[in-house]
Design a protein around this motif. Sequence first.
Motif, PDB file in Angstrom:
ATOM      1  N   VAL A   1       0.859  -1.185   0.000  1.00 55.84           N
ATOM      2  CA  VAL A   1       0.000   0.000   0.000  1.00 55.84           C
ATOM      3  C   VAL A   1       0.891   1.228   0.000  1.00 55.84           C
ATOM      4  N   GLU A   2       0.774   2.019  -1.060  1.00 58.22           N
ATOM      5  CA  GLU A   2       1.591   3.217  -1.218  1.00 58.22           C
ATOM      6  C   GLU A   2       0.814   4.451  -0.779  1.00 58.22           C
ATOM      7  N   SER A   3       1.535   5.452  -0.354  1.00 58.86           N
ATOM      8  CA  SER A   3       0.916   6.717   0.020  1.00 58.86           C
ATOM      9  C   SER A   3       1.921   7.840  -0.164  1.00 58.86           C
ATOM     10  N   GLY A   4       1.397   9.055  -0.241  1.00 60.66           N
ATOM     11  CA  GLY A   4       2.267  10.219  -0.247  1.00 60.66           C
ATOM     12  C   GLY A   4       2.406  10.944  -1.566  1.00 60.66           C
ATOM     13  N   GLY A   5       1.810  10.437  -2.619  1.00 63.96           N
ATOM     14  CA  GLY A   5       1.910  11.141  -3.891  1.00 63.96           C
ATOM     15  C   GLY A   5       1.095  12.417  -3.877  1.00 63.96           C
ATOM     16  N   GLY A   6       1.232  13.206  -4.934  1.00 70.60           N
ATOM     17  CA  GLY A   6       0.456  14.427  -5.027  1.00 70.60           C
ATOM     18  C   GLY A   6       1.057  15.403  -5.998  1.00 70.60           C
ATOM     19  N   LEU A   7       0.609  16.656  -5.880  1.00 72.36           N
ATOM     20  CA  LEU A   7       1.044  17.741  -6.752  1.00 72.36           C
ATOM     21  C   LEU A   7       1.951  18.672  -5.966  1.00 72.36           C
ATOM     22  N   VAL A   8       3.076  19.018  -6.561  1.00 73.21           N
ATOM     23  CA  VAL A   8       4.027  19.906  -5.894  1.00 73.21           C
ATOM     24  C   VAL A   8       4.683  20.792  -6.943  1.00 73.21           C
ATOM     25  N   GLN A   9       5.108  21.962  -6.528  1.00 70.39           N
ATOM     26  CA  GLN A   9       5.809  22.855  -7.451  1.00 70.39           C
ATOM     27  C   GLN A   9       7.272  22.429  -7.587  1.00 70.39           C
ATOM     28  N   ALA A  10       7.857  22.782  -8.694  1.00 72.34           N
ATOM     29  CA  ALA A  10       9.268  22.488  -8.913  1.00 72.34           C
ATOM     30  C   ALA A  10      10.099  23.069  -7.770  1.00 72.34           C
TER      31      ALA A  10
ATOM     32  N   PHE B   1       8.885 -12.313   5.977  1.00 72.82           N
ATOM     33  CA  PHE B   1      10.205 -12.689   6.476  1.00 72.82           C
ATOM     34  C   PHE B   1      11.209 -12.823   5.340  1.00 72.82           C
ATOM     35  N   THR B   2      10.716 -13.183   4.155  1.00 74.47           N
ATOM     36  CA  THR B   2      11.634 -13.416   3.038  1.00 74.47           C
ATOM     37  C   THR B   2      11.860 -12.191   2.154  1.00 74.47           C
ATOM     38  N   ILE B   3      11.299 -11.042   2.530  1.00 72.97           N
ATOM     39  CA  ILE B   3      11.538  -9.831   1.735  1.00 72.97           C
ATOM     40  C   ILE B   3      13.003  -9.441   1.815  1.00 72.97           C
ATOM     41  N   ASN B   4      13.617  -9.232   0.662  1.00 74.01           N
ATOM     42  CA  ASN B   4      14.986  -8.753   0.611  1.00 74.01           C
ATOM     43  C   ASN B   4      15.004  -7.295   0.175  1.00 74.01           C
ATOM     44  N   THR B   5      14.788  -7.052  -1.086  1.00 77.88           N
ATOM     45  CA  THR B   5      14.897  -5.702  -1.623  1.00 77.88           C
ATOM     46  C   THR B   5      13.537  -5.014  -1.676  1.00 77.88           C
ATOM     47  N   MET B   6      13.526  -3.778  -1.254  1.00 77.62           N
ATOM     48  CA  MET B   6      12.341  -2.919  -1.378  1.00 77.62           C
ATOM     49  C   MET B   6      12.765  -1.702  -2.186  1.00 77.62           C
ATOM     50  N   GLY B   7      11.863  -1.206  -3.007  1.00 75.72           N
ATOM     51  CA  GLY B   7      12.283  -0.074  -3.811  1.00 75.72           C
ATOM     52  C   GLY B   7      11.151   0.615  -4.528  1.00 75.72           C
ATOM     53  N   TRP B   8      11.557   1.602  -5.304  1.00 75.13           N
ATOM     54  CA  TRP B   8      10.623   2.427  -6.055  1.00 75.13           C
ATOM     55  C   TRP B   8      11.042   2.487  -7.513  1.00 75.13           C
ATOM     56  N   TYR B   9      10.053   2.407  -8.369  1.00 71.84           N
ATOM     57  CA  TYR B   9      10.223   2.591  -9.801  1.00 71.84           C
ATOM     58  C   TYR B   9       9.196   3.625 -10.237  1.00 71.84           C
ATOM     59  N   ARG B  10       9.398   4.189 -11.403  1.00 68.28           N
ATOM     60  CA  ARG B  10       8.430   5.174 -11.893  1.00 68.28           C
ATOM     61  C   ARG B  10       8.226   5.007 -13.388  1.00 68.28           C
TER      62      ARG B  10
ATOM     63  N   VAL C   1       8.686  -4.961  -4.076  1.00 66.59           N
ATOM     64  CA  VAL C   1       9.501  -5.736  -3.146  1.00 66.59           C
ATOM     65  C   VAL C   1       9.874  -7.058  -3.805  1.00 66.59           C
ATOM     66  N   SER C   2      11.057  -7.512  -3.504  1.00 67.59           N
ATOM     67  CA  SER C   2      11.548  -8.784  -4.023  1.00 67.59           C
ATOM     68  C   SER C   2      11.961  -9.653  -2.847  1.00 67.59           C
ATOM     69  N   THR C   3      11.708 -10.934  -2.973  1.00 69.49           N
ATOM     70  CA  THR C   3      12.010 -11.835  -1.869  1.00 69.49           C
ATOM     71  C   THR C   3      13.226 -12.702  -2.169  1.00 69.49           C
ATOM     72  N   PHE C   4      13.760 -13.295  -1.119  1.00 70.72           N
ATOM     73  CA  PHE C   4      14.875 -14.226  -1.270  1.00 70.72           C
ATOM     74  C   PHE C   4      14.468 -15.467  -2.059  1.00 70.72           C
TER      75      PHE C   4
ATOM     76  N   TRP D   1       4.340  -5.832  -6.781  1.00 71.81           N
ATOM     77  CA  TRP D   1       4.232  -4.413  -7.112  1.00 71.81           C
ATOM     78  C   TRP D   1       3.039  -3.784  -6.412  1.00 71.81           C
ATOM     79  N   GLY D   2       3.179  -2.529  -6.041  1.00 74.56           N
ATOM     80  CA  GLY D   2       2.055  -1.758  -5.554  1.00 74.56           C
ATOM     81  C   GLY D   2       1.215  -1.243  -6.711  1.00 74.56           C
ATOM     82  N   GLN D   3       0.134  -0.553  -6.356  1.00 76.05           N
ATOM     83  CA  GLN D   3      -0.805  -0.094  -7.377  1.00 76.05           C
ATOM     84  C   GLN D   3      -0.349   1.200  -8.042  1.00 76.05           C
ATOM     85  N   GLY D   4       0.636   1.862  -7.447  1.00 77.67           N
ATOM     86  CA  GLY D   4       1.157   3.098  -8.008  1.00 77.67           C
ATOM     87  C   GLY D   4       0.538   4.327  -7.383  1.00 77.67           C
ATOM     88  N   THR D   5       1.334   5.371  -7.288  1.00 81.83           N
ATOM     89  CA  THR D   5       0.854   6.655  -6.781  1.00 81.83           C
ATOM     90  C   THR D   5       1.381   7.761  -7.675  1.00 81.83           C
TER      91      THR D   5
END
Length: 119
Positions: free
Chosen positions: A5-14, A32-41, A100-103, A109-113
């Motif tokens: 579950v992702e959160s925190g997206g929105g509109l912001v000025q440069a 327990f088996t989660i290894n890598t967590m990350g973000w893609y766009r 997230v990737s597991t061992f 994948w999340g649903q995207g924000t």
Amino acid sequence: QVQLVESGGGLVQAGGSLRLSCAASGSFFSIFTINTMGWYRQAPGKQRELVATINRGGNTNYGDSVKDRFTISRDNAKNLVSLQMNSLKPEDTAVYYCKVSTFTGNAYWGQGTQVTVSS
């Protein structure tokens, strides 16, 4: 199975900042088996690209376009990964996906924000 579950997206000025968070939940074994967590766009008309990843040991990897502006962190106790985005640019506009990737070789994948940076 892991749910994200992702959160925190929105509109912001440069030049502004946003913080994205992604919380993982699921069975004890899956978490327990989660290894890598990350973000893609993925921006409209473009391929999905790496933003940042962090493994269970805390080693990080960043896409070239976000180095020195974005910081990834994780809280293993809370199964949470966060992305602090500073000095945002219009070209950072995209849908941001948590992954997230597991061992054991699984990936989730999340649903995207949506992050929109206005000039």
